[in-house]
Scaffold this motif. Structure first.
Motif, mmCIF file in Angstrom:
data_model
loop_
_atom_site.group_PDB
_atom_site.id
_atom_site.type_symbol
_atom_site.label_atom_id
_atom_site.label_comp_id
_atom_site.label_asym_id
_atom_site.label_seq_id
_atom_site.Cartn_x
_atom_site.Cartn_y
_atom_site.Cartn_z
ATOM 1 N N VAL A 1 69.568 50.773 20.261
ATOM 2 C CA VAL A 1 68.489 51.622 19.752
ATOM 3 C C VAL A 1 68.275 51.351 18.263
ATOM 4 O O VAL A 1 69.195 51.495 17.457
ATOM 5 N N LYS A 2 67.055 50.967 17.915
ATOM 6 C CA LYS A 2 66.701 50.768 16.504
ATOM 7 C C LYS A 2 66.208 52.093 15.916
ATOM 8 O O LYS A 2 65.620 52.904 16.639
ATOM 9 N N PRO A 3 66.414 52.306 14.617
ATOM 10 C CA PRO A 3 65.855 53.518 14.013
ATOM 11 C C PRO A 3 64.344 53.627 14.244
ATOM 12 O O PRO A 3 63.837 54.688 14.589
ATOM 13 N N LEU A 4 63.664 52.501 14.036
ATOM 14 C CA LEU A 4 62.237 52.423 14.339
ATOM 15 C C LEU A 4 61.956 51.058 14.947
ATOM 16 O O LEU A 4 62.405 50.040 14.430
ATOM 17 N N ALA A 5 61.210 51.049 16.045
ATOM 18 C CA ALA A 5 60.778 49.799 16.667
ATOM 19 C C ALA A 5 59.260 49.730 16.597
ATOM 20 O O ALA A 5 58.598 50.654 16.115
ATOM 21 N N LYS A 6 58.699 48.623 17.035
ATOM 22 C CA LYS A 6 57.246 48.475 17.041
ATOM 23 C C LYS A 6 56.619 49.607 17.847
ATOM 24 O O LYS A 6 57.029 49.898 18.966
ATOM 25 N N SER A 7 55.610 50.261 17.261
ATOM 26 C CA SER A 7 54.980 51.383 17.942
ATOM 27 C C SER A 7 54.109 50.883 19.096
ATOM 28 O O SER A 7 53.344 49.929 18.943
ATOM 29 N N ARG A 8 54.231 51.547 20.262
ATOM 30 C CA ARG A 8 53.537 51.094 21.470
ATOM 31 C C ARG A 8 52.856 52.211 22.248
ATOM 32 O O ARG A 8 51.922 51.947 23.009
ATOM 33 N N TRP A 9 53.320 53.459 22.110
ATOM 34 C CA TRP A 9 52.923 54.493 23.057
ATOM 35 C C TRP A 9 52.306 55.706 22.376
ATOM 36 O O TRP A 9 52.834 56.227 21.405
ATOM 37 N N ALA A 10 51.203 56.179 22.946
ATOM 38 C CA ALA A 10 50.560 57.397 22.445
ATOM 39 C C ALA A 10 51.219 58.644 23.008
ATOM 40 O O ALA A 10 51.098 59.741 22.454
ATOM 41 N N GLY A 11 51.897 58.482 24.137
ATOM 42 C CA GLY A 11 52.590 59.594 24.772
ATOM 43 C C GLY A 11 53.556 59.057 25.797
ATOM 44 O O GLY A 11 53.480 57.888 26.196
ATOM 45 N N CYS A 12 54.478 59.909 26.212
ATOM 46 C CA CYS A 12 55.449 59.493 27.235
ATOM 47 C C CYS A 12 55.896 60.709 28.030
ATOM 48 O O CYS A 12 56.083 61.797 27.472
ATOM 49 N N ILE A 13 56.052 60.498 29.340
ATOM 50 C CA ILE A 13 56.724 61.469 30.199
ATOM 51 C C ILE A 13 58.021 60.817 30.642
ATOM 52 O O ILE A 13 58.008 59.785 31.320
#
Length: 327
Positions: free
Chosen positions: A207-219
């Motif tokens: 797990v990275k502190p921050l990774a490339k942003s990909r998702w507007a939402g998640c379930i």
């Protein structure tokens, strides 16, 4: 009058579940007695019956965290004999005898009516899993997540929550990406409305502190490392609705996504949802869930099949929803 049901017992040598016969006096307290016609096998039921997690809080216990049927007798002011009712949550199948039996006795405060135009079987095709999926969708909406914002990730996509969430989100116009370890189910998931499928191993690395942003939402119904990796990949101001722990209860994350991207993590508790919201969820299910697609992701089994299905669902061998035809 005797009736059939599944009973979980526990001794020093272990836990077992078997079909047995009961008398009405074996039931627990409650002011409504229901002739159960349908139940469903949820992941939590699988954990309870197999003993893989301490879901059952008393023994012996009739498992089954949801059911639908017809009121046989009632001293509750809201219900009378002949009413069609649904129950999910409230500790039924955990600390109170549940839905894997032909008769149930519960508090009338825990019941909701079968929606107009729906059958008991339809309601159990939804079940706890589908009900939870709608709670998750509503949580995303309430945090301002819109279809135009970008892709919505659904983890555990081939399971009960995941499949129902895909159907609902797709109908509402969201672009859904399904994460699953069963990539052979890609045609099935796309048939439900997923725009794409990704292998769950993408979310199992360090797990990275921050990774490339990909998702507007998640379930998310998985938890653990998967949820931590998803959080690190969320877009700024995006929302994750977390409702499950199929991978584990731990969450090895950090504060960076929350304080640098404003990511929101919303917990979903389907067990003790207040009744006004519970009724709203069922209204939304009637409005926004495609029954034809719901039926396409549902299989039916008999009460005798439940112990094996429970083992299969914990082993990740079950896709979609499993309705138990009690009668």
């Amino acid at each position: 009058m005797s009736f059939r049901g599944i009973l979980i017992t526990k001794t020093d040598s272990g836990q077992k579940a078997e079909l047995t016969r009961f008398e009405e006096q074996d039931l627990m307290e409650g002011d409504v007695t229901v002739d159960v016609s349908h139940s469903s096998v949820n992941y939590k039921d699988g954990l309870a019956i197999t003993g893989k997690a301490p879901i059952a809080r008393r023994f012996p216990l009739i498992p089954g965290i949801d059911f639908a049927g017809v009121v046989r007798a009632s001293s509750h002011p809201r219900w009378k004999a002949g009413d069609q009712v649904v129950l999910n949550g409230y500790g039924v199948g955990e600390g109170h005898h549940g839905g894997f039996a032909e008769v149930a006795r519960v508090s009338g405060d825990w019941l909701v009516p079968v929606p107009k135009g729906w059958t008991a079987a339809d309601c159990m095709s939804v079940g706890v899993a589908g009900y939870t999926a709608m709670l998750c969708v509503m949580a995303l909406e309430e945090q301002g997540v819109k279809p135009a914002d970008g892709d919505i990730l659904v983890t555990g996509a081939a399971g009960g929550v995941g499949t129902t969430a895909i159907v609902i989100l797709a109908k509402l116009g969201y672009r859904v990406i399904a994460s699953t370890g069963r990539t052979s189910e890609e045609p099935f998931l796309k048939g439900l409305g997923a725009a794409g499928v990704v292998d769950r191993n993408e979310f199992n690395g360090p797990v990275k502190p921050l990774a490339k942003s990909r998702w507007a939402g998640c379930i998310d119904s998985v938890g653990s490392v998967t949820l931590a990796n998803v959080i690190s990949q969320m877009n700024p101001d995006a929302t994750v609705a977390a409702c499950g722990l199929a991978q584990g209860m731990d969450l090895p994350t950090n504060v960076a996504p929350f304080i640098l991207r404003g990511v929101k993590l919303v917990g979903i508790n389907s067990v003790s949802t207040p009744m006004p919201r519970r009724l709203k969820v069922w209204d939304r299910l009637v409005q926004d869930l495609d029954l034809a697609k719901l039926h396409a992701l549902t299989t039916h089994v008999k009460l005798d099949d439940v112990p094996q299905v429970a083992a299969d669902i914990v082993a990740g061998k079950v896709k979609g929803r499993v309705v138990v035809d009690i009668r």
